[in-house]
Design an enzyme around this catalytic site. Sequence first.
Site, short mmCIF file in Angstrom:
data_model
loop_
_atom_site.label_atom_id
_atom_site.label_comp_id
_atom_site.label_asym_id
_atom_site.label_seq_id
_atom_site.Cartn_x
_atom_site.Cartn_y
_atom_site.Cartn_z
N GLN A 126 0.85 -1.20 0.00
CA GLN A 126 0.00 0.00 0.00
C GLN A 126 0.88 1.25 0.00
O GLN A 126 1.67 1.48 0.93
CB GLN A 126 -0.94 0.03 1.19
CG GLN A 126 -2.04 1.08 0.98
CD GLN A 126 -2.95 1.29 2.17
OE1 GLN A 126 -2.48 1.40 3.30
NE2 GLN A 126 -4.25 1.35 1.93
N TYR A 210 -5.82 10.83 3.91
CA TYR A 210 -4.41 11.11 3.62
C TYR A 210 -4.31 11.93 2.32
O TYR A 210 -5.32 12.36 1.78
CB TYR A 210 -3.62 9.81 3.62
CG TYR A 210 -3.66 9.16 4.99
CD1 TYR A 210 -3.02 9.77 6.07
CD2 TYR A 210 -4.41 8.01 5.24
CE1 TYR A 210 -3.09 9.23 7.36
CE2 TYR A 210 -4.48 7.46 6.53
CZ TYR A 210 -3.82 8.08 7.58
OH TYR A 210 -3.91 7.56 8.85
N ARG A 257 -7.53 2.21 -3.02
CA ARG A 257 -8.41 2.23 -1.84
C ARG A 257 -9.03 3.62 -1.65
O ARG A 257 -8.33 4.64 -1.73
CB ARG A 257 -7.63 1.85 -0.59
CG ARG A 257 -8.55 1.47 0.57
CD ARG A 257 -7.81 0.89 1.76
NE ARG A 257 -8.61 -0.15 2.38
CZ ARG A 257 -8.71 -0.35 3.68
NH1 ARG A 257 -8.05 0.40 4.53
NH2 ARG A 257 -9.47 -1.30 4.17
N GLY A 352 -9.53 -6.48 8.93
CA GLY A 352 -8.46 -5.81 9.65
C GLY A 352 -8.25 -6.40 11.02
O GLY A 352 -7.39 -7.27 11.22
N ARG A 353 -9.04 -5.95 11.98
CA ARG A 353 -8.79 -6.32 13.37
C ARG A 353 -8.86 -7.82 13.61
O ARG A 353 -8.08 -8.37 14.40
CB ARG A 353 -9.74 -5.55 14.28
CG ARG A 353 -9.37 -4.07 14.30
CD ARG A 353 -10.48 -3.20 14.76
NE ARG A 353 -11.58 -3.14 13.81
CZ ARG A 353 -12.66 -2.40 13.98
NH1 ARG A 353 -12.78 -1.66 15.05
NH2 ARG A 353 -13.62 -2.38 13.07
C1 FNR Z 1 -6.13 0.40 10.03
N1 FNR Z 1 -6.63 0.74 8.77
C2 FNR Z 1 -5.76 1.10 7.77
N2 FNR Z 1 -6.23 1.41 6.52
C3 FNR Z 1 -5.38 1.65 5.50
O1 FNR Z 1 -5.84 1.88 4.37
N3 FNR Z 1 -4.03 1.62 5.71
C4 FNR Z 1 -3.48 1.36 6.91
O2 FNR Z 1 -2.26 1.31 7.06
C5 FNR Z 1 -4.37 1.13 8.00
N4 FNR Z 1 -3.90 0.90 9.26
C6 FNR Z 1 -4.74 0.47 10.26
C7 FNR Z 1 -4.20 0.07 11.49
C8 FNR Z 1 -5.02 -0.43 12.49
C9 FNR Z 1 -4.42 -0.90 13.77
C10 FNR Z 1 -6.42 -0.50 12.25
C11 FNR Z 1 -7.33 -1.07 13.29
C12 FNR Z 1 -6.96 -0.08 11.05
C13 FNR Z 1 -8.04 0.47 8.45
C14 FNR Z 1 -8.21 -1.02 8.10
O3 FNR Z 1 -7.58 -1.36 6.90
C15 FNR Z 1 -9.70 -1.43 8.00
O4 FNR Z 1 -10.30 -0.69 6.96
C16 FNR Z 1 -10.43 -1.20 9.31
O5 FNR Z 1 -9.72 -1.79 10.38
C17 FNR Z 1 -11.83 -1.75 9.28
O6 FNR Z 1 -11.81 -3.16 9.09
P1 FNR Z 1 -12.07 -4.19 10.29
O7 FNR Z 1 -10.96 -4.00 11.29
O8 FNR Z 1 -13.39 -3.81 10.90
O9 FNR Z 1 -12.07 -5.52 9.64
#
Ligand code: FNR
Length: 398
Positions: A126, A210, A257, A352-353
């Site tokens: 990314q 961003y 994205r 993600g999480r």
């Molecule tokens: C993120 N998210 C995120 N998005 C992205 O485009 N680049 C990134 O580097 C990050 N970093 C990031 C770190 C952490 C710790 C979290 C929790 C989230 C957003 C992530 O990709 C995702 O869209 C969200 O976490 C929602 O998805 P989940 O967690 O509900 O499955």
Amino acid sequence: MDILEDEHLEMAASQPLTAHPIDMSNFSHLFSPLQVGELHLAHRVVLAPLTRLRSTQPGDVPNALNATYYGQRASRGGLLISEATQISLQGKGYPAAPGIHSPEQVEGWKLVTQAVHEKKAYIFLQLWHVGRISHSSLHPDEGLPVSASAIAPANGQLAFTADFKHAPFETPRALGIEELPGIVADYRRAAENAKAAGFDGVEIHGANGYLLDQFLEDKTNHRTDIYGSSIENRARLLLEVVDATIEVWGKGRVGVRLSPYGTFSDMGDSNPVELFNYVLEQLSQRGVAYAHLVEPRVGSAGNGDPIDDSRPRTSHIFRNAFDGVLISAGGYTADTAEETIADGYADTIAFGRLFIANPDLSERFRINAELNTPDRSTFYGGTDKGYIDYPSLVEVQS
Ligand code: FNR
């Protein structure tokens, strides 16, 4: 919710659903193969990009610990998207976030891509320029953070400083029009470096407030030159970056994205439907490997726990605007992922999480196994704790 959003939801609701009675105990859609650009995915459980702030300092260099983390999350025929990775020092917004602008970083990333490829999985890098979501302590030689316009985020969020502390955001410097070819060149060089590091493709981070999103949305873009005002002008920088990376990688290995309706980092647009319809149509014309939409129902783009289901469903609103593979992310479980793919609102789902806490997430989904719970306190920074020590099923059972 305002009236505008209500109208969009109504519009979405009137679009036909594909009728798919589904058996929730059998994730047949989630575990069916999918062609994504030039990749042949064996299943549709994608690792979402996740910033973890654990690169080697100084230099923001990926390391063996990072390689172990990604290798753990790789499964045969699966797709991983790397954490956001800065294309230049100016594009850095968080301490210990990795870069892809130095030879040492390219060497470091090779450890990661090798670990993923050993498991026969794919990994996209990314590409990230944070714009105003930064602090000058992170790049003292570059001065103030930069953006489309000199507007600081005003929603109480704080900047990360070089020493992992928080500070109020500085007012960014608006990039001069003569500087923008240099930004595109930085993306191009980063895309070339990603290739040298052994990635399978790149994802352009146009989401979550961003730099590229700061140009797209009119809350942060008040420019009056050819990069501001009209939708076509505001999308110009993103599309120039897309074109430059396609020149490096080919269209089948570039994803984008976006986060329509996202409010993280004080973002917003007066007409998200028109803006993102235009962007997605442009991406369709370019034939990119995929578009990746972040659902705004996740608090703080994933940094908050609550899921707000009253927010617009962007996979519903924009599904028909993009003529290609759509990845949806944000608050999914295996059940809702299966349902969303079965209903035709997305082709694949990024987690993600759940993936932070479950290195073998796709296998756990496949056999309906119990999931580990993510520990928020270890998301950012630190060492192996909360990073590579979540047990896989094999470890639990042995
Ligand atoms: C993120 N998210 C995120 N998005 C992205 O485009 N680049 C990134 O580097 C990050 N970093 C990031 C770190 C952490 C710790 C979290 C929790 C989230 C957003 C992530 O990709 C995702 O869209 C969200 O976490 C929602 O998805 P989940 O967690 O509900 O499955």
